[in-house]
Design an enzyme around this catalytic site. Structure first.
Site, mmCIF file in Angstrom:
data_model
loop_
_atom_site.group_PDB
_atom_site.id
_atom_site.type_symbol
_atom_site.label_atom_id
_atom_site.label_comp_id
_atom_site.label_asym_id
_atom_site.label_seq_id
_atom_site.Cartn_x
_atom_site.Cartn_y
_atom_site.Cartn_z
ATOM 1 N N TYR A 197 84.474 87.825 64.160
ATOM 2 C CA TYR A 197 85.699 87.431 64.873
ATOM 3 C C TYR A 197 85.348 86.811 66.230
ATOM 4 C CZ TYR A 197 90.435 87.857 66.846
ATOM 5 O OH TYR A 197 91.658 87.592 67.420
ATOM 6 N N SER A 219 91.273 84.196 71.821
ATOM 7 C CA SER A 219 91.248 85.629 72.110
ATOM 8 C C SER A 219 90.326 85.874 73.299
ATOM 9 C CB SER A 219 90.704 86.373 70.877
ATOM 10 O OG SER A 219 90.326 87.688 71.216
HETATM 11 N N1 LIG Z 1 96.890 90.815 67.433
HETATM 12 C C1 LIG Z 1 95.916 90.754 68.324
HETATM 13 O O1 LIG Z 1 95.415 91.780 68.815
HETATM 14 C C2 LIG Z 1 95.428 89.409 68.795
HETATM 15 C C3 LIG Z 1 94.713 89.357 70.011
HETATM 16 C C4 LIG Z 1 94.209 88.135 70.439
HETATM 17 C C5 LIG Z 1 94.393 87.002 69.652
HETATM 18 N N2 LIG Z 1 95.090 87.097 68.484
HETATM 19 C C6 LIG Z 1 95.209 85.884 67.662
HETATM 20 O O2 LIG Z 1 96.575 85.566 67.493
HETATM 21 C C7 LIG Z 1 96.750 84.914 66.225
HETATM 22 C C8 LIG Z 1 97.918 85.568 65.477
HETATM 23 O O3 LIG Z 1 97.612 86.928 65.260
HETATM 24 P P1 LIG Z 1 98.717 88.025 64.912
HETATM 25 O O4 LIG Z 1 98.440 89.164 65.770
HETATM 26 O O5 LIG Z 1 100.062 87.407 64.877
HETATM 27 O O6 LIG Z 1 98.233 88.394 63.435
HETATM 28 P P2 LIG Z 1 99.073 88.555 62.090
HETATM 29 O O7 LIG Z 1 100.337 89.276 62.355
HETATM 30 O O8 LIG Z 1 98.123 89.114 61.084
HETATM 31 O O9 LIG Z 1 99.401 87.031 61.732
HETATM 32 C C9 LIG Z 1 98.447 86.152 61.185
HETATM 33 C C10 LIG Z 1 99.118 85.379 60.079
HETATM 34 O O10 LIG Z 1 98.157 84.494 59.468
HETATM 35 C C11 LIG Z 1 98.340 84.603 58.050
HETATM 36 N N3 LIG Z 1 97.184 84.225 57.253
HETATM 37 C C12 LIG Z 1 96.061 84.965 57.028
HETATM 38 N N4 LIG Z 1 95.266 84.314 56.162
HETATM 39 C C13 LIG Z 1 95.897 83.159 55.822
HETATM 40 C C14 LIG Z 1 95.581 82.091 54.953
HETATM 41 N N5 LIG Z 1 94.435 82.072 54.241
HETATM 42 N N6 LIG Z 1 96.468 81.070 54.832
HETATM 43 C C15 LIG Z 1 97.635 81.096 55.525
HETATM 44 N N7 LIG Z 1 97.992 82.074 56.372
HETATM 45 C C16 LIG Z 1 97.129 83.100 56.516
HETATM 46 C C17 LIG Z 1 98.625 86.081 57.858
HETATM 47 O O11 LIG Z 1 99.127 86.328 56.577
HETATM 48 P P3 LIG Z 1 98.852 87.787 55.890
HETATM 49 O O12 LIG Z 1 99.727 88.759 56.600
HETATM 50 O O13 LIG Z 1 99.207 87.528 54.468
HETATM 51 O O14 LIG Z 1 97.399 88.075 56.103
HETATM 52 C C18 LIG Z 1 99.633 86.332 58.969
HETATM 53 O O15 LIG Z 1 100.945 86.010 58.604
HETATM 54 C C19 LIG Z 1 95.425 85.013 65.504
HETATM 55 O O16 LIG Z 1 94.727 83.801 65.622
HETATM 56 C C20 LIG Z 1 94.688 86.109 66.252
HETATM 57 O O17 LIG Z 1 93.296 85.969 66.192
HETATM 58 C C21 LIG Z 1 95.632 88.265 68.058
#
Ligand SMILES: NC(=O)c1ccc[n+]([C@@H]2O[C@H](COP(=O)([O-])OP(=O)(O)OC[C@H]3O[C@@H](n4cnc5c(N)ncnc54)[C@H](OP(=O)(O)O)[C@@H]3O)[C@@H](O)[C@H]2O)c1
Length: 262
Positions: free
Chosen positions: A150, A137
């Site tokens: 975070y 990030s």
């Molecule tokens: N969205 C943003 O603004 C953003 C910005 C920069 C970087 N990122 C990074 O991009 C990556 C993906 O984010 P995203 O936006 O796609 O978020 P997301 O839609 O919340 O996806 C994250 C996934 O990880 C799963 N997860 C959470 N806890 C878990 C566990 N204990 N075991 C297995 N799976 C688990 C979540 O399941 P649940 O839905 O059940 O929690 C969800 O399906 C992350 O590393 C995030 O830090 C995101």
């Protein structure tokens, strides 16, 4: 790396970025082991991918099971070419109001789990001349107020990626670290969306972010910071952090009431 025929372990595969990434990778001819904790969501994503994916539901905070997750993916795919660490958690709160359990989960899922999964996958990646891809990030290069756990976790993931890339130089295994800015997914809570609006924070669509991730893998990129001017601020923060302290001072106060919402 040519994606055609590649065998990929993808975590966070039921999430906003992960599910679209699974689709993009299979469209490019890769086979993907989808790992996430929501078995039902994972199964419906697997069905949509036309037999090019395997679903491996698992809680990635269940540390003793991580070796088993890698082994199941390796057996299902007949080897491993790529490990893509996408699963992540965040919290937007003042540190002294943070639930210690949540704080610990963030560090474990965002940092310890990728370290352990990579450790387990490395022998297979060495065999195939593969690659580890870590999704970090902007907050992994600029510490943001109200996102202490975070930011710490993503700083750690960036450090891990850099150290591993240097450690594996000449081994045939590559490491890619990709740092998106804010992305429109369910990771961000209502308070974060309201705060982003109030401070004018840029938010990307997950489709665009996935295109950038695929392109970075195609080019064997070492790292990628997504979005302008954020990628410039990353460089300024590395060289002149006091300047960024000043630039963020006013914004931090605007963010604060949103971080204190219950
Ligand atoms: N969205 C943003 O603004 C953003 C910005 C920069 C970087 N990122 C990074 O991009 C990556 C993906 O984010 P995203 O936006 O796609 O978020 P997301 O839609 O919340 O996806 C994250 C996934 O990880 C799963 N997860 C959470 N806890 C878990 C566990 N204990 N075991 C297995 N799976 C688990 C979540 O399941 P649940 O839905 O059940 O929690 C969800 O399906 C992350 O590393 C995030 O830090 C995101």
């Amino acid at each position: 790396m040519q994606l055609e025929g590649k065998r990929i372990l993808l975590t966070g595969a039921a999430g906003g970025i992960g599910a679209l990434l699974a689709e993009a990778l299979t469209q490019r001819g890769a086979r993907v082991a989808l790992v996430d904790r929501n078995a039902e969501a994972l199964e419906s994503i697997r069905k949509g991918l036309g037999g090019k994916a395997e679903a491996i539901p698992a809680d990635l905070l269940d540390t003793p099971r991580l070796g088993e997750v890698v082994e199941r993916a390796r057996r299902a795919l007949g080897g491993l070419d790529l490990l893509i660490n996408v699963a992540g958690l965040l919290s937007f709160r003042p540190l002294d109001e943070e639930d210690p359990v949540v704080l610990e989960r963030i560090i474990r899922l965002n940092l310890t789990t990728p370290l352990l999964l990579t450790r387990e996958a490395l022998p297979h990646l060495r065999e195939s001349g593969g690659r580890v891809v870590n999704i970090g990030s902007t907050f992994g290069a600029i510490g943001f107020a109200w996102f202490a756990a975070y930011s710490a976790s993503k700083f750690g993931l960036r450090g891990f990626s850099e150290a591993l890339r240097r450690e594996l130089e000449g081994s045939g295994v590559g490491v890619t670290y990709i740092a998106p800015r804010a992305v429109r997914t369910k990771l961000n809570t209502g308070a974060i969306y309201r705060m982003s609006e109030a401070v004018g924070m840029n938010m990307d669509e997950p489709e665009w972010v996935v295109e950038q991730i695929v392109e970075a893998i195609d080019r064997d990129a070492k790292d990628r910071y997504l979005g302008f001017p954020e990628k410039l601020f990353v460089r300024i923060n590395a060289l002149l952090p006091r300047l960024v302290d000043l630039a963020l001072r006013k914004q931090n106060r605007v963010m604060e009431p949103f971080a204190r919402e219950v």
